[in-house]
Write a protein that holds these residues in place. Structure first.
Motif, PDB file in Angstrom:
ATOM      1  N   GLY A 182       0.811  -1.213   0.000  1.00  6.57           N
ATOM      2  CA  GLY A 182       0.000   0.000   0.000  1.00  6.57           C
ATOM      3  C   GLY A 182       0.843   1.261   0.000  1.00  6.57           C
ATOM      4  O   GLY A 182       0.492   2.258  -0.644  1.00  6.57           O
ATOM      5  N   LEU A 183       1.964   1.248   0.715  1.00  6.47           N
ATOM      6  CA  LEU A 183       2.856   2.402   0.749  1.00  6.47           C
ATOM      7  C   LEU A 183       3.404   2.708  -0.643  1.00  6.47           C
ATOM      8  O   LEU A 183       3.461   3.866  -1.069  1.00  6.47           O
ATOM      9  CB  LEU A 183       4.013   2.136   1.718  1.00  6.47           C
ATOM     10  CG  LEU A 183       5.071   3.240   1.818  1.00  6.47           C
ATOM     11  CD1 LEU A 183       4.525   4.420   2.572  1.00  6.47           C
ATOM     12  CD2 LEU A 183       6.324   2.708   2.507  1.00  6.47           C
ATOM     13  N   LEU A 184       3.787   1.661  -1.368  1.00  7.31           N
ATOM     14  CA  LEU A 184       4.349   1.854  -2.700  1.00  7.31           C
ATOM     15  C   LEU A 184       3.283   2.329  -3.681  1.00  7.31           C
ATOM     16  O   LEU A 184       3.553   3.161  -4.555  1.00  7.31           O
ATOM     17  CB  LEU A 184       4.985   0.553  -3.184  1.00  7.31           C
ATOM     18  CG  LEU A 184       6.083  -0.022  -2.287  1.00  7.31           C
ATOM     19  CD1 LEU A 184       6.635  -1.313  -2.868  1.00  7.31           C
ATOM     20  CD2 LEU A 184       7.206   0.984  -2.088  1.00  7.31           C
ATOM     21  N   VAL A 185       2.074   1.799  -3.540  1.00  7.88           N
ATOM     22  CA  VAL A 185       0.984   2.257  -4.399  1.00  7.88           C
ATOM     23  C   VAL A 185       0.710   3.734  -4.144  1.00  7.88           C
ATOM     24  O   VAL A 185       0.512   4.530  -5.073  1.00  7.88           O
ATOM     25  CB  VAL A 185      -0.280   1.409  -4.164  1.00  7.88           C
ATOM     26  CG1 VAL A 185      -1.458   1.968  -4.956  1.00  7.88           C
ATOM     27  CG2 VAL A 185      -0.032  -0.039  -4.553  1.00  7.88           C
ATOM     28  N   ASN A 186       0.701   4.121  -2.874  1.00  9.28           N
ATOM     29  CA  ASN A 186       0.504   5.528  -2.528  1.00  9.28           C
ATOM     30  C   ASN A 186       1.577   6.403  -3.148  1.00  9.28           C
ATOM     31  O   ASN A 186       1.296   7.490  -3.672  1.00  9.28           O
ATOM     32  CB  ASN A 186       0.532   5.695  -1.002  1.00  9.28           C
ATOM     33  CG  ASN A 186      -0.851   5.803  -0.425  1.00  9.28           C
ATOM     34  OD1 ASN A 186      -1.538   6.786  -0.644  1.00  9.28           O
ATOM     35  ND2 ASN A 186      -1.271   4.794   0.306  1.00  9.28           N
ATOM     36  N   ALA A 187       2.825   5.960  -3.041  1.00  6.75           N
ATOM     37  CA  ALA A 187       3.925   6.743  -3.590  1.00  6.75           C
ATOM     38  C   ALA A 187       3.785   6.892  -5.103  1.00  6.75           C
ATOM     39  O   ALA A 187       4.043   7.965  -5.671  1.00  6.75           O
ATOM     40  CB  ALA A 187       5.258   6.099  -3.237  1.00  6.75           C
ATOM     41  N   ALA A 188       3.365   5.807  -5.786  1.00  9.84           N
ATOM     42  CA  ALA A 188       3.184   5.870  -7.233  1.00  9.84           C
ATOM     43  C   ALA A 188       2.064   6.833  -7.607  1.00  9.84           C
ATOM     44  O   ALA A 188       2.193   7.639  -8.540  1.00  9.84           O
ATOM     45  CB  ALA A 188       2.895   4.473  -7.777  1.00  9.84           C
ATOM     46  N   VAL A 189       0.954   6.780  -6.876  1.00  5.06           N
ATOM     47  CA  VAL A 189      -0.160   7.686  -7.142  1.00  5.06           C
ATOM     48  C   VAL A 189       0.249   9.125  -6.863  1.00  5.06           C
ATOM     49  O   VAL A 189      -0.125  10.050  -7.598  1.00  5.06           O
ATOM     50  CB  VAL A 189      -1.380   7.286  -6.296  1.00  5.06           C
ATOM     51  CG1 VAL A 189      -2.485   8.330  -6.407  1.00  5.06           C
ATOM     52  CG2 VAL A 189      -1.908   5.922  -6.730  1.00  5.06           C
ATOM     53  N   LEU A 190       1.032   9.343  -5.804  1.00  5.49           N
ATOM     54  CA  LEU A 190       1.498  10.684  -5.487  1.00  5.49           C
ATOM     55  C   LEU A 190       2.370  11.251  -6.614  1.00  5.49           C
ATOM     56  O   LEU A 190       2.217  12.414  -7.003  1.00  5.49           O
ATOM     57  CB  LEU A 190       2.290  10.668  -4.176  1.00  5.49           C
ATOM     58  CG  LEU A 190       2.884  12.012  -3.723  1.00  5.49           C
ATOM     59  CD1 LEU A 190       1.779  13.028  -3.456  1.00  5.49           C
ATOM     60  CD2 LEU A 190       3.742  11.820  -2.476  1.00  5.49           C
TER      61      LEU A 190
END
Length: 789
Positions: free
Chosen positions: A572-580
């Protein structure tokens, strides 16, 4: 009202579809990928504003046919988009393997291609209404927000009895109704025809499925297995499975046979959104295996304890506690379906038989607990419900310690199956809790027992004496568990190999003798000699109540390089970073629009500079405040779904009411000043005492707590609804093109706000997120243009 009612319906459909898609991702794939839906939706809104800026005059001239045509186009795009989503072969586990990630990146683009048209058309419809009704900006924005609130409430209501895979077809009629209200005569017949075609495509062509890599997939396909019950709720799709693979999931010694003890019993597997959350009994809960379980460790030190159990494990946990010598057991089960199963049974699984020694309590897990010798958290408590993570905070543990009698203790489980680092963070939290409780030497109050897969952390009110350490050592030795830490204890051997997992090194295990990395890390923690790590070793606190993701934000490059060793909970952290990252690029493009299309905008430089901060600040600030409100409401209500739905509906409805008022105020500058002041004061009060207020309300009834959420949010939300329409009305006086551009700016930075606030919350805490939202509104107040055109 007639002119803007279609806008109300379009906004309701857009938000309803957005919520439905997040639930579809949770059921069919994994919930963290629902962030893409939010990103795609807000991206569509932002890009629609850019398009409206560039073609504003032409769109205004075409408004007569575009207003009814856009909801019909949305209906077609929504139906075909759902077909595309259902057909997408995305496999998130392959995304974690660099060798197979390439095709999955194209599948992600496939989601964007399927869903972007729907949200782009929704944004175009909203921005066109702003252009057509430029003299009633507040009313337009109010209908938009009220429609969004109604759509959220409708979607959540439908989820009470409708599977998420059927949600999008159920919401499409809203768009046909919007088209019929926008046009007359032939448009109404067209709306009926398009609705029939769209529903046929959505129902006949879409074939949604559950990922073959979810926990439920294999049990669903076991020979002779069957689903015995299903419950549909906004918080999840619950399925009760019966097959030979389903057994009580507890960590039992390999020596159980030599001890003359049976294996854990068979049961029914209860799954929520494809993840297993509990085992339910097939009859009266069996407990003969209990003495061989890792969970029995604290009972080896206590005589006839009064036990508070958090998480009933379908009735098995209370039966186990009694079998281990508990005098009385009080069970708190916050998960609503599991709680109902304890009280009344579920499908073929009966309720546990009545026992005068067992009490099922409806109190909040963090409500004050008095009179217990042992607070025992069940093994599946953390995974059973997202809000249960608050029981793992230093503040919660310290509050329990303060109420324990002499000799009392707390037993907390954590899995180390995929990352041993979770044990170290839990130990750091226990150390912080003991220090908060006034303990000078926390190491004297801790004991850690583990198997190869799971760990139990014992936290004692008083220093653990040598004779208790000896009993724990004997308990572990008899069962081939490892006593990784106890005061004064030096482990002579390691039964279960747990090598260190590091992102800094590609070596997971060097070979040779068995290793207890947990023992090494905890001793280093207590001695203050722990080496720097990519994993977060800070305590879990009320302001940062997450055990995972445990990867530090600064270590994201390392996490991406070694993504294959990370468990699903860390992704989830990596997905958030990608979306950011994606959202930042979009926001930059929208901000640079005036330089590319200066002739279309015709905005004076002085007003453009203010707008470039004013509208992004509102987009960021609103969602940051909303995210913090959702987290605190979820804690107060003990349910994230209830907290989300209540906060979302309250904020949208009262913000819509504020927006309606914005068009009627005689002194917009004064109204904005009051609104910004109200927002800043409410946020300041939240910073000073929001969490304490939430804890104070835990003893109230659920409906009283829900009322508190509405009362607390109503004035804040009303104030939040004023600045955007007031700004639109004032800024458009400088240039009519400001309307769609401002809408685009707000949308682009709303895309940015969700992943940014989530990452800030995990990295720094919820209070900094609330402070950031307050600063955004303060900046908006400063940058309000002082003189209208």
């Amino acid at each position: 009202m007639r002119a803007l009612l279609p806008l109300f319906l379009i906004s309701a459909a857009a938000v309803g579809v957005e919520i439905a898609l997040t639930r579809i991702f949770a059921v069919g794939s994994w919930s963290e990928y629902g962030y893409w839906v939010i990103s795609i939706a807000m991206t569509g809104f932002a890009v629609s504003g850019v398009v409206m800026v560039l073609g504003r005059a032409r769109f205004r001239d075409w408004a007569g046919w575009m207003l009814p045509a856009l909801p019909l186009a949305m209906l077609v795009a929504g139906a075909l988009g759902w077909v595309g989503v259902a057909a997408n072969p995305f496999n998130p586990l392959e995304l974690q393997n660099p060798a197979t990630a390439g095709p999955q990146l194209w599948n992600i683009l496939g989601y964007y291609g399927a869903l972007f048209p729907f949200f782009f058309l929704a944004g175009l419809a909203v921005s066109l209404n702003f252009v057509v009704h430029a003299g009633q900006v507040g009313r337009v924005y109010g209908y938009d927000l009220l429609g969004a609130g109604a759509g959220a409430a409708l979607a959540l209501g439908l989820l009470c009895g409708l599977h998420p895979f059927w949600m999008i077809p159920a919401l499409l009629p809203l768009l046909a109704l919007a088209a019929g209200l926008s046009g007359r005569g032939g448009w109404r017949w067209a709306a009926v025809a398009v609705l029939i075609g769209g529903e046929a495509a959505a129902l006949l062509l879409a074939a949604p499925k559950i990922s073959e890599y979810k926990a439920i997939y294999a049990p669903l396909h076991v020979p002779d297995g069957q689903q015995r019950a299903e419950i549909l709720a906004p918080g999840g799709v619950y399925q009760l499975l019966d097959n030979f693979t389903e057994r009580l999931d507890t960590d039992v010694s390999n020596n159980a046979g030599m001890m003359g003890l049976p294996a854990p019993p068979r049961g029914y597997g209860l799954y929520r959104d494809g993840a297993r959350i509990a085992t339910l009994p097939m009859g009266p809960p069996e407990s003969a295996h209990a003495p061989a379980a890792l969970d029995a460790a604290p009972y080896a030190l206590l005589t006839a304890p009064r036990v508070l159990v958090l998480g009933g494990e379908g009735g098995f946990r209370a039966a186990e506690a009694l079998a281990l010598g508990a005098a009385a057991v009080t069970v708190i089960e916050p998960e609503p379906v599991l709680r109902a199963a304890l009280a009344d049974g579920l499908g073929p699984s009966p309720a546990p038989p009545a026992d005068p020694r067992v009490t099922l309590s409806d109190q909040h897990p963090l409500a004050p607990a008095e009179g217990y010798d042992l607070i025992d958290i069940s093994g599946d408590f953390l995974a059973a419900r997202e809000q249960n993570r608050h029981a793992y905070t230093a503040e919660a543990i310290a509050a329990w310690l303060a109420r324990l009698p002499p000799g009392g203790m707390i037993s907390i489980p954590v899995t180390i199956r995929e990352l041993p680092a979770y044990a170290l963070r839990l130990a750091a939290t226990a150390v912080a809790a003991l220090r908060e409780a006034g303990v000078a030497e926390p190491g004297a109050h801790l004991a850690v027992l583990r198997s190869a897969w799971n760990l139990r952390l014992l936290i004692a009110r008083d220093p653990i004496p040598p004779e208790a350490v000896a009993r724990l050592a004997d308990f572990a030795e008899t069962r081939s568990f490892d006593l990784s830490y106890a005061p004064g204890f030096t482990a002579p051997s390691v039964w279960n190999d747990v090598p260190a997992v590091s992102l800094e090194s590609e070596m997971v295990q060097s070979g040779g003798e068995a290793v207890d990395s947990v023992a090494q890390d905890i001793r280093a923690l207590l001695e203050g000699t722990a080496a720097p790590s990519a994993f977060d070793r800070s305590p879990i606190t009320a302001d940062r109540p997450w055990l995972s993701p445990i990867v530090r934000f600064a270590a994201l490059p390392l996490a991406l390089a070694r993504i294959e060793v990370l468990p699903q909970s860390e992704i989830g952290l990596l997905v958030n970073a990608a979306v950011l990252a994606q959202a930042a690029v979009l926001a930059l493009i929208v901000m640079l629009l005036p330089l590319v299309a200066r002739g279309a905008l015709r905005v004076p430089a002085r007003i453009m500079g203010r707008a470039l901060v004013y509208f992004p600040a509102l987009g960021l600030g609103f969602l940051m405040i909303e995210i913090v409100a959702i987290e605190q409401a979820a804690l107060l209500l003990g349910d994230r779904t209830a907290g989300f739905s209540l906060v979302l509906t309250t904020m949208l409805v009262f913000s819509g009411a504020g927006a309606m008022l914005a068009g009627r105020v005689a002194r917009p500058d004064r109204a904005l000043g009051f609104a910004v002041l109200a927002v800043v004061l409410c946020c300041a009060l939240g910073v000073a005492g929001l969490h304490a207020g939430v804890l104070a309300g835990l003893g109230l009834s659920w409906w009283a707590r829900a009322g508190l959420v509405v009362v607390a949010l109503a004035p804040l939300s009303f104030a939040l609804g004023l600045p955007f329409p007031l700004g639109l009305d004032r800024f458009q006086r400088e240039s009519p093109a400001m309307l769609p551009w401002a809408w685009s700016l707000n949308g682009a930075f709303s895309v940015l706000a969700t992943p940014l606030a989530t990452l800030l919350g995990h990295g720094f805490g919820l209070v900094p997120v609330l402070v950031a939202g307050m600063i955004c509104y303060f900046l908006a107040g400063i940058l309000w243009p002082r003189s209208p055109a």
